[in-house]
Design a protein around this motif. Structure first.
Motif, PDB file in Angstrom:
ATOM      1  N   PHE A 103      49.266  39.380  43.235  1.00 55.95           N
ATOM      2  CA  PHE A 103      47.896  39.302  43.904  1.00 55.95           C
ATOM      3  C   PHE A 103      47.643  39.909  45.163  1.00 55.95           C
ATOM      4  O   PHE A 103      48.037  39.739  46.219  1.00 55.95           O
ATOM      5  N   GLU A 104      46.587  41.145  45.554  1.00 52.99           N
ATOM      6  CA  GLU A 104      46.071  41.781  46.169  1.00 52.99           C
ATOM      7  C   GLU A 104      44.556  41.670  46.997  1.00 52.99           C
ATOM      8  O   GLU A 104      44.181  42.448  46.015  1.00 52.99           O
ATOM      9  N   SER A 105      44.220  41.223  47.776  1.00 54.44           N
ATOM     10  CA  SER A 105      42.792  42.064  48.270  1.00 54.44           C
ATOM     11  C   SER A 105      42.063  42.515  48.644  1.00 54.44           C
ATOM     12  O   SER A 105      43.249  43.688  48.710  1.00 54.44           O
ATOM     13  N   PRO A 106      41.042  43.034  47.943  1.00 49.63           N
ATOM     14  CA  PRO A 106      40.667  44.790  48.310  1.00 49.63           C
ATOM     15  C   PRO A 106      40.922  45.495  49.738  1.00 49.63           C
ATOM     16  O   PRO A 106      41.404  46.520  49.519  1.00 49.63           O
ATOM     17  N   GLU A 107      40.391  44.493  50.634  1.00 47.16           N
ATOM     18  CA  GLU A 107      41.060  45.369  51.765  1.00 47.16           C
ATOM     19  C   GLU A 107      42.788  45.671  52.273  1.00 47.16           C
ATOM     20  O   GLU A 107      43.095  45.692  53.224  1.00 47.16           O
TER      21      GLU A 107
END
Length: 266
Positions: A103-107
């Motif tokens: 899981f990776e955040s947009p930033e």
């Protein structure tokens, strides 16, 4: 090697939230063309069929066909660790016993990794025959959800009657009765609000409302839903993800006492 990435991970989260209420364990069948899931609920009354073509993913790789057996509740718990805006990447080795999640955040300021143990599931693929339905109803998915929610207050069964006048949803219960008639309005200014009915012949069938209420929770996957009815076949409730796939629910109709008596007399 299997690897698939969704920049909009909310799609997968929403799909799983709908399916987990019907199915406890299921196989995700992966090929170079995409991912598919087919399973029946524990009562063997409904069947769910999910298809996500490779085009639905921002990156998709599947070197050889494999089945990923998962417990839906465990999978749902892991998916809750992802925010609605996170990208989701799935990974699995050809002969591995785990499914990995990234899981990776947009930033790109947060990067999470989880591994979930796969399980062995023996399940035969059921053949779903092509059917020429008596009535096919296209309507806003939000409207279908509201109808199911409203009538669920009245009773535990809903009768769907498709005629030239429109499609009527009716329920009876201890507190009283209620009905909602939806007329065709194919000329609506907003396509999201349009209702269209393709009618070969009038048809009236009764179904367990709890299943339809569960199906209707997929309204956030598509703006519209298609209901296909025929006296000789289960109800088909379909939500399409544009050209990249769909989720289909099949539900056997209820047989009332009168119909059952006619069968026994024969």
């Amino acid at each position: 090697m299997f690897e698939a990435k969704l920049e909009q991970g909310s799609l997968l989260k929403n799909i799983l939230e709908a399916v987990k209420e019907l199915v406890s364990d299921a196989n995700f069948d992966c090929t170079s063309n995409g991912m598919a899931l087919q399973a029946m609920d524990t009562a063997c009354v409904s069947l769910v069929h999910l298809l996500l073509r490779d085009g639905a993913f921002d990156h998709f790789r599947c070197d050889r066909p494999l089945s990923l057996g998962v417990n839906m509740n465990s999978l749902s718990k892991i998916m809750k660790c992802a925010t609605p805006k996170d990208s989701i990447t799935l990974k699995a080795e050809d002969k591995g016993d785990t499914l990995s999640f990234i899981f990776e955040s947009p930033e790109h300021e947060r990067y999470s990794e989880f591994d979930m143990k796969l399980i062995e599931i023996e399940a035969d693929q059921l053949g779903i025959p092509e059917t020429e339905y008596s009535a096919v109803i296209h309507m806003p998915s939000s409207e279908f959800k509201r109808i199911c929610t409203d009538l669920n207050v009245i009773g535990d069964s809903v009768t769907i009657a498709a005629t030239k006048a429109g499609v009527k949803f009716s329920a009876n219960g201890e507190v009283g009765n209620g009905s909602i008639l939806v007329r065709q309005n194919a000329s609506a200014d907003d396509d999201k609000k349009a209702t269209m009915i393709e009618l070969r012949e009038p048809v009236t069938l009764t179904f367990a409302l709890k299943y339809l209420t569960t199906f209707s929770k997929s309204n956030n996957l598509s703006n519209s839903v298609t209901l296909s009815l025929s006296k000789e076949s289960p109800l088909l409730v379909e939500y399409k993800f544009n050209e990249n796939g769909h989720i289909r629910y099949y539900l056997a109709p209820k047989i009332d006492d009168e119909d059952a008596g006619e069968v026994e007399e024969e």
